[in-house]
Motif scaffolding. Structure first.
Motif, mmCIF file in Angstrom:
data_model
loop_
_atom_site.group_PDB
_atom_site.id
_atom_site.type_symbol
_atom_site.label_atom_id
_atom_site.label_comp_id
_atom_site.label_asym_id
_atom_site.label_seq_id
_atom_site.Cartn_x
_atom_site.Cartn_y
_atom_site.Cartn_z
ATOM 1 N N THR A 1 6.908 2.549 20.245
ATOM 2 C CA THR A 1 5.508 2.168 20.070
ATOM 3 C C THR A 1 4.624 2.990 20.993
ATOM 4 N N ALA A 2 5.078 3.187 22.221
ATOM 5 C CA ALA A 2 4.291 3.997 23.151
ATOM 6 C C ALA A 2 4.174 5.419 22.617
ATOM 7 N N ALA A 3 5.239 5.907 22.033
ATOM 8 C CA ALA A 3 5.204 7.263 21.477
ATOM 9 C C ALA A 3 4.195 7.337 20.342
ATOM 10 N N ASP A 4 4.227 6.337 19.478
ATOM 11 C CA ASP A 4 3.252 6.291 18.382
ATOM 12 C C ASP A 4 1.854 6.225 18.932
ATOM 13 N N LEU A 5 1.719 5.428 19.979
ATOM 14 C CA LEU A 5 0.403 5.252 20.593
ATOM 15 C C LEU A 5 -0.084 6.562 21.173
ATOM 16 N N ALA A 6 0.830 7.282 21.795
ATOM 17 C CA ALA A 6 0.440 8.580 22.341
ATOM 18 C C ALA A 6 -0.028 9.481 21.204
ATOM 19 N N GLY A 7 0.635 9.340 20.090
ATOM 20 C CA GLY A 7 0.237 10.128 18.939
ATOM 21 C C GLY A 7 -1.132 9.757 18.429
ATOM 22 N N THR A 8 -1.360 8.446 18.225
ATOM 23 C CA THR A 8 -2.645 8.049 17.665
ATOM 24 C C THR A 8 -3.767 8.265 18.665
ATOM 25 N N SER A 9 -3.445 8.271 19.945
ATOM 26 C CA SER A 9 -4.505 8.503 20.924
ATOM 27 C C SER A 9 -4.758 9.978 21.102
ATOM 28 N N ARG A 10 -4.092 10.775 20.295
ATOM 29 C CA ARG A 10 -4.338 12.222 20.335
ATOM 30 C C ARG A 10 -4.004 12.842 21.677
ATOM 31 N N SER B 1 2.723 16.497 13.304
ATOM 32 C CA SER B 1 2.728 17.801 13.968
ATOM 33 C C SER B 1 1.685 18.730 13.390
ATOM 34 N N VAL B 2 1.224 18.444 12.193
ATOM 35 C CA VAL B 2 0.266 19.373 11.609
ATOM 36 C C VAL B 2 -1.138 18.789 11.557
ATOM 37 N N PHE B 3 -1.379 17.782 12.332
ATOM 38 C CA PHE B 3 -2.737 17.243 12.401
ATOM 39 C C PHE B 3 -3.672 18.272 12.992
ATOM 40 N N PRO B 4 -4.912 18.286 12.543
ATOM 41 C CA PRO B 4 -5.874 19.144 13.229
ATOM 42 C C PRO B 4 -5.989 18.651 14.665
ATOM 43 N N GLY B 5 -6.041 19.548 15.587
ATOM 44 C CA GLY B 5 -6.079 19.102 16.985
ATOM 45 C C GLY B 5 -4.771 19.459 17.674
ATOM 46 N N THR C 1 -1.899 15.241 23.732
ATOM 47 C CA THR C 1 -1.062 16.376 23.331
ATOM 48 C C THR C 1 0.323 16.194 23.916
ATOM 49 N N GLN C 2 1.274 16.428 23.074
ATOM 50 C CA GLN C 2 2.643 16.268 23.544
ATOM 51 C C GLN C 2 3.368 17.582 23.405
ATOM 52 N N PRO C 3 4.198 17.843 24.347
ATOM 53 C CA PRO C 3 4.953 19.098 24.244
ATOM 54 C C PRO C 3 5.921 19.023 23.067
#
Lengths: 188, 140, 1143
Positions: B19-28, C685-689, B30-32
């Motif tokens: 869930t935290a990973a998803d959250l990091a994703g939705t919060s934009r 991975s392909v989202f803008p941004g 940047t992840q390596p």
């Protein structure tokens, strides 16, 4: 000003007054809000909270012997903030009445009020020099006037107090009002 | 090597960390891209075999991330994981693996930022450690 | 998943709503779960940390059996259950009908952002020019007008807040999937008629509205308007009131005659507001006040338009309605005096704001800094009872939860700062009445150094330049202290939710004097209207654990109602889908790639990806689909699957969680077990941004697909077997809890064995004669006993005790010893332990040395029997917390303070001259009981507080009892010589330890049963199939015990309701060939789901108890224990797939 024992109007005994005071204060849960809010608490010997507790426990004489209730400035902070919605300021007023009724008007605080009211009764307004003169007389302390002198001088220099000579026999225009009040008090 | 991009395998638990990973994703955040997440139901399910397999296949580091102690959906799976990782960290150096290549973290469901930061930090750490020697030195 | 006849509506999707909805869904009913917010979770969505773990754990509410029918991921993300239909942004607008057959009308607010199309990329939010306060972060942060309501929610649809949106349209332009649609076209079809005699009004309105895209016409007088409406259809009329010739009201009446459907909005100047309100009674929709300005008028008209045109309203029939509307927090700056400077003095925050500060998703990402200047917080004060227990805030009740959550917040602050933060809690009574609350508070005080100050703080002042609030407070002995803090947290109390009066009116339920839902006597869920039940904080003042219990109690009532009106619970409807058995086929994976229109093709080398994936082992085909999320795209996928007969499916798309329901439907359609289908995310991975090059993006996608295939090809194709259930229940204990539980189950048509060790039913209830609220316990007892005795499905065994029990959920075998000494063996599917507790005995305070010293319960009995006559008593002293709240019995028994209040009020009533003294440590008159505390004080009961290290001293001399206690306010000793001394000794455990051994469950250090999880599974044990309720779990009063018993019945029913129950596709199994019987796996299992069968010489797994955590698999040295769905081969393939690129 004579130290007469004020006659308690019939039907309004000290016991009744005490009973109604106790009634008012029963729901107090000693939370400390009133004491915390009280602007005069620093000068009181018993805090308001302690006073209510004593009422609950029936230690009336001790209360009347303290200075607490006579120092109340009626700011109403306590009443406004009491979480139980208790009529604290009114109760303090009732305590003052009780003290007077029991003839404990000897107290210094009470005497100031009495002098004040007496001046008002006579002249319809406060005449500062007269008030102070009478007050000093009542207090019977030679030192007291001297303590007030610096303040008095400053006030006079700023024109806040007029150096009128006290009149010992006044017009008493408000007599009627005072009499009516006594009547109403008797009825309540 | 300055242009070395490590490859990190992360075993994440299905409940909190995912869930935290998803959250990091939705919060934009940047992840390596170096981290490959493998979703397990619980970190308590991560068999030491999987860690070893990952390292032997050439992963530069393995991260195991789950719920905070007390939060585990299955009561105490994360505590079991902690014990295993401790053992792994003791044993694996004897086989030539730097113990810093194995890491265990607790990341709660609201901690998207922590997740992103953990990943970044781990990548930086591993960059300093250098690539895994498995491919070069070991005969498997 | 079984489906039963029957449906229910749950209003409110907070924690209680979710619990009720899940309960009913697990039974098989269809549930409509609605919430007016755009997200699930209610208040709890904002709270990350809860007692006792100081972490979360919400996911534990998800189903434990039949897991595949529900979502199996963090509950904050979202909820999915086959039988639950969730509608957000929806409100109840009308309810009619009768219990069992309600017709409810629901209205869903129009969604500008289409949830089917939104991929949550966030571009719209980036370009939106409007910033408003973020409600999720309690106003501490800002959000845009188009925003994500709760960060975790899946699907993470953005939502447009029409109230603050300026309709600039930027978001619509930038949305990559075209999900935002303000529907300009439709506006042109919307014809508005503006009627006003003033030219300037007509012209300006026309200009403004035409700019917004509407079609506008004007009329200059009443007759003109009527003329126009006669000739053509309009969609809205804006009608001035004061016009010469014919006034607005007249026009309204006539237009209602001509065109009754035409909505009319009156326009009025200040003077004619009353006329406008009158007009509304005749049929006008609303009124607008002149003078107009476009910034207020235009949004209003648009809202009207939206509501008229786009609001989806529909009616449905349900059997029962559960109101789980939640609560609002008291606003300290609201009406009344704001002595705390909330909103004025910086760094004065409410408790919700503090929770947001410490939350990872909060405005400061979990760092302890304060709002005004971002300085690190080092000194915090918590002020209790803000908005509760305060006549001036209209609240003579206690919000029950604030004491505990302030302690929790103080602990969190200490932990976050490694003990650096100085925490002080200012309170009047520290209400730690629940299970383990007292120890938690002690831990905070003694281990973590949180300072507890008894004394109410009246106000917060700003005396320092830096924005540090100052607090002046009085010590107990009267000394004033002045302290400066970094942050002041106001523990704001609870209030009824906004709109509760409307909801109550609509549903016909009564509200109590404080605006919360009024409950029936002895019930925590029955409202004044049959068929409508209350769950959670809507009926007032409860914490999470009680809300969950009460929500289950409400769902039991709802289920009982539905069942009695013809719902089918005892019979399983045959809707089990037959999946084809593919276990003998080699795996054939079909890979479906969603190209999301063109966007994926542009961002990555799709051909290369396709080629790569086709090459992978066991992939039979790869297809591309344009948009799987649309109806069209999905049907194409369905067709492809049906044609090619693949037995595994891998979908590469965005937002995997959204497909849970779709996959189940697909599985049902083509006969393939959904466990053999998986969705992997290839879109993020392909989202803008995310600035990935085409190479990098392709690589990401390849990896994701390779890992997906790796897992899928090894996926176990065997279908899970269902476990047969013996559809009977055993209830141990015939007190009010046991009886209520037994009735709850029996009324659904299942047999219940009720075992009671005494001669008669009733337990402790037999000896209770009155309650604090004045309800009659003996009547309740009689009614319940009579129901039990009359019920044909309840087999009663009195004077019986349990000897032995073994077995698993679904099939327990218990032996009891009956009255006559003979034994009987009972077979049942579930066990309920409701054995109660007993009043603790004591040796303190001279108990036993005099007849004048009794316990609280003895007092009640002797008053009832007449042995004690109030008229003869001159003075009574009650001592609370005897031997309680200190080691070894360091817990609060919860009921003693209310019993003391009850008895003292009764004594005072019988004999007003009597002096009654109650010596207490904290008065636990929580919830609506607070008002009885006030009454007791008003009645003249004297309360003297004592500290645990300065206990009262009792001496018994010559039969006379005297008590000496120090009054803390006066600092003096008070000597009392009562005629009667009453000791509140509290509740002690009564034989739970023995039962725990028999049934294989745990007890806690105080001897009470240890539940699975205090907050989320309060009536369960970790052992599936065994449940507990009533005082044997923790001390509680009659009403609370009844609610807990109902909750237990509910939990039991979900097992009993069908003849066969499946666990889930992810369960453990054993490969006996490899097993060496080392038994490590048995130890590792937290649920006790494994055992060694000595006869067979094998390790057996109880599928229904197994939750699929995989601990057993990880611990097995031979890999004999495996977790289906996560076998070693699969994980190894996934790892290989992830690292393939290295080569």
């Amino acid at each position: 000003m004579s130290e007469e024992k004020r006659e308690i109007a019939e039907g309004h005994t000290a016991e009744d007054l005490m009973a109604s005071i106790r009634e008012n204060i029963r729901a107090c849960m000693q939370c400390g809000t009133c004491t915390g809010s009280c602007g005069s608490a620093f000068a009181m010997d018993l805090t308001p909270r302690q006073m209510w507790r004593m009422i609950q426990l029936g230690l009336v004489d001790e209360i009347l012997a303290s200075r607490t209730f006579s120092l109340c400035s009626s700011c109403y902070y306590c009443t406004l903030r009491c979480p139980r919605g208790l009529p604290l300021t009114e109760t303090i007023h009732a305590l003052k009445q009780l003290a007077v009724a029991k003839g404990l008007a000897e107290k210094k605080g009470a005497r100031f009020y009495q002098t004040f009211l007496e001046t008002v009764r006579r002249y319809g307004r406060v005449r500062e020099m007269e008030l102070m003169a009478r007050y000093f007389l009542i207090m019977k302390s030679p030192v007291l006037p001297l303590r007030f002198t610096p303040l008095g001088m400053r006030l006079m220099m700023k024109g806040k107090v007029s150096p009128e000579m006290p009149k010992f026999f006044g017009s008493g225009k408000l007599d009627a009002i005072f009499r009516k009040v006594k009547e109403l008090e008797a009825r309540s | 090597m300055s242009d070395f991009e490590p490859t990190i395998i992360a075993f994440v638990c299905n409940w909190c960390t995912y869930t935290a990973a998803d959250l990091a994703g939705t919060s934009r955040l940047t992840q390596p891209p170096n981290v490959r997440m493998i979703r397990m139901m619980c970190t308590g399910m991560v068999d030491p075999k999987y860690v070893i397999k990952a390292l032997l296949e050439g992963a530069d580091a393995v991260l195991i991330s789950g719920c905070h102690p007390g939060d585990c959906h299955y009561i105490n799976g994360n505590l079991k994981a902690r014990r295993r990782v401790k053992l792994l960290k003791e044993i694996l150096p004897r086989f030539g693996f730097d113990e810093r290549r194995i890491k265990l973290t607790w990341i709660g469901a609201s901690e998207g930022i922590d997740f992103a930061n953990t990943m970044k930090e781990l990548v930086n750490e591993v960059k300093e450690l250098g690539p895994s020697k498995v491919r070069k030195q070991m005969v498997i | 998943m079984r489906k039963k006849i029957g449906s229910a509506l749950v209003v409110g999707a907070g924690i209680s709503g979710i619990r009720s909805a899940l309960d009913l869904a697990e039974l098989g009913y269809q549930v409509k779960l609605i919430d007016r917010a755009p997200n699930l979770g209610g208040t709890l969505a904002q709270l990350d940390y809860q007692f006792p773990t100081d972490h979360c754990g919400m996911c534990k509410m998800l189903p434990l059996v039949e897991r595949d029918s529900a979502s199996q991921f963090c509950l904050r993300k979202g909820l999915f259950h086959e039988n639950i239909d969730i509608m957000l942004n929806t409100e109840l607008v009308q309810m009619e009908g009768e219990p069992g057959k309600f017709e409810v009308t629901l209205r869903q607010r129009p969604a500008v952002v289409d949830p089917e199309l939104c991929i949550g990329c966030g571009e719209c939010s980036r370009v939106c020019p409007v910033e408003v306060a973020d409600e999720f972060n309690a106003g501490l942060a800002k959000r845009k007008a188009v925003y994500l309501p709760v960060p975790h929610n899946i699907p993470n649809n953005y939502v447009v807040d029409l109230d603050s949106c300026t309709l600039c349209g930027e978001c619509e332009k930038i949305c990559p999937t075209g999900a935002i649609d303000f529907r300009w076209e439709a506006r042109r079809q919307f014809r508005i008629l503006v009627v006003d005699d003033e030219l300037i009004v007509r012209d300006s309105l026309k200009d403004w509205l035409i700019e917004e895209g509407f079609d506008v016409e004007t009329a200059e007088s009443g007759p003109d308007a009527l003329d126009k409406i006669a000739k053509q259809a309009y969609h809205l009329m804006l009608l001035d009131i004061k016009m010469p010739e014919m006034d607005g009201v007249e026009v309204l009446k006539r237009s209602k005659d001509m065109r009754p459907d035409l909505p009319v909005v009156m326009m009025t100047a200040y003077a004619t507001v009353e006329t406008a309100v009158e007009a509304m009674k005749i049929g006008a929709l609303d009124y607008l006040m002149k003078p107009f300005d476009p910034d207020t008028l235009v949004p209003l008209v648009i809202k009207l338009y939206e509501n008229l045109e786009r609001a989806g309203e529909f009616t449905m029939e349900v059997g029962a309605v559960i109101l789980a509307a939640g609560f609002d927090s008291f606003d300290p700056a609201g009406k009344g005096s704001n002595t705390y400077g909330y909103g004025e003095i910086p760094n004065v925050v409410t408790s919700i704001e503090f929770e947001r500060i410490v939350s990872g998703t909060g405005p400061y990402h979990g760092k302890l800094v304060r709002p005004s200047d971002g300085k690190e917080i080092r000194k915090v004060a918590w002020l209790q009872c803000v908005g509760s227990r305060d006549m001036h805030a209209d609240a003579d009740y206690c919000s029950s939860v604030c004491c505990m959550f302030s302690v929790k917040e103080a602990l969190l602050a200490k932990e976050r700062s490694n003990g650096q933060v100085e925490a002080t809690i200012f309170y009047m009574d520290m209400r730690t009445f629940g299970k383990d609350f007292q120890r938690y508070r002690d831990k905070a005080e003694k281990e973590y150094g949180v300072s507890f100050q008894r004394g109410r703080v009246h106000s917060v002042e700003l005396k320092q330049l830096g924005g540090d609030p100052t607090i002046v407070y009085m010590d107990i002995d009267g000394t004033a202290h002045e302290e400066v803090f970094d942050l002041v947290v106001l523990a704001a109390g609870q209030r009824p939710p906004a709109g509760s009066d409307l909801l109550a009116e609509m549903t016909g339920v009564d509200l109590n004097q404080w605006g919360f839902c009024q409950l029936q006597p002895f019930s925590l869920s029955c409202t004044s209207r049959d068929g409508v039940y209350a769950a959670g904080s809507f009926s007032g003042l409860r914490d999470i654990s009680e809300s969950v219990i009460q929500a289950s109690s409400a769902s039991l009532q709802a289920s009982r109602l539905i069942h009695s009106k013809g719902g089918g619970l005892a019979e399983a409807s045959e809707s089990e889908v037959a999946f084809r058995d593919v276990s003998r086929e080699p795996p054939q994976v079909m890979v479906a790639l969603c190209t999301c229109g063109d966007s994926l093709a542009q961002a990555a080398h799709l051909d290369e990806v396709e080629a790569f994936v086709s090459d992978l082992d066991y992939v039979s085909q790869v297809h591309r689909f344009e948009s799987i999320c649309t109806q069209e795209g999905w049907s194409q996928l369905e067709e492809a699957m049906e044609e090619n007969g693949a037995n595994r499916l891998l979908i590469g798309a965005c937002m995997p969680y959204v497909y849970t329901r779709k996959l189940r439907d697909l599985g049902a359609k083509i006969g393939l077990n959904p466990a053999l289908m998986e969705v992997v995310d290839i879109r993020t991975s392909v989202f803008p941004g995310n600035n990935f090059s085409q190479e990098q993006a392709s690589r990401e996608i390849r990896l994701a697909l390779a890992m997906g295939v790796g897992k899928l090809k090894g996926m176990d194709p065997s279908l899970s077997a269902a476990t047969p259930i013996v559809q009977k229940a055993l209830v141990v204990g015939g007190g009010i809890a046991g009886m209520t539980s037994a009735l709850g189950i029996a009324e659904h048509g299942f047999e219940v064995f009720l075992v009671e060790k005494a001669e008669e039913l009733g337990g402790n209830l037999r000896r209770l004669y009155r309650t604090l609220e004045g309800n009659p316990p003996q009547e309740l007892l009689e009614q319940t006993i009579s129901k039990i005795q009359k019920h044909p499905k309840i087999h009663l065994y009195t004077n019986a005790k349990v000897l032995h029990s073994h077995g698993r959920v679904g099939c327990f075998i218990t032996t009891i010893e009956k009255e006559d000494g003979s034994g009987e063996t009972l077979e049942h599917g579930v066990t309920i332990l409701a054995t109660g507790g007993k009043e603790a005995t004591t040796e303190s305070y001279g108990y036993g040395q005099s007849e004048s010293i009794v316990t609280q319960h003895q007092l009640e009995e002797q008053l009832h029997s007449g042995q004690i006559n109030p008229a003869e008593l001159g003075a009574v002293v009650m001592i609370q917390c005897v031997d309680s709240r200190e080691e070894p019995r360091n817990y609060c028994s919860r009921i003693c303070c209310s019993s003391a209040l009850k008895n003292s009020l009764y004594l005072k009533e019988q004999n007003p001259e009597m002096n009654v003294y109650i010596l207490y440590r904290d008065i636990m008159a929580y919830g609506f009981m607070e008002t009885y505390y006030t009454q007791a004080r008003q009645a003249g009961v004297i309360f003297i507080q004592y500290d645990v290290d300065k206990k009262p001293k009792v001496t018994v001399e010559n039969g006379g009892v005297s008590t000496v206690v120090t009054d803390p306010i006066l600092g003096r000793e008070v000597m009392l010589e009562p005629d009667l001394l009453v000791l509140s000794t509290g509740v002690a455990a009564d034989g739970q330890g023995q039962l725990a051994e028999i049934f294989g469950v745990e007890t806690n250090q105080d001897g009470f049963f240890q539940e699975a999880e205090y907050k989320w599974r309060p009536v369960d044990f970790l052992q599936e199939g065994i449940f507990t309720c009533g005082m044997c779990h923790s001390p509680r009063n009659i009403t609370e015990s009844i609610a807990m018993a109902e909750a237990t019945a509910q939990r039991a029913l979900r097992i009993l309701a069908t003849m066969r129950v499946t666990a889930g596709s992810i369960v453990a199994e054993v490969r006996h060939v490899l097993c060496s019987l080392c038994e490590k796996c048995i130890e590792a299992c937290p649920y006790g789901a494994r055992w060694r069968d000595d006869d067979e010489g094998k390790i057996m797994v109880d599928e229904l108890s197994c939750q699929g955590c995989g601990s057993c698999a990880a611990v097995c040295p031979n890999s004999a224990s495996v977790l289906r769905g996560y076998r070693d081969q699969q994980i190894f393939s996934v790892i290989e797939g992830a690292l393939e690129e290295i080569f």
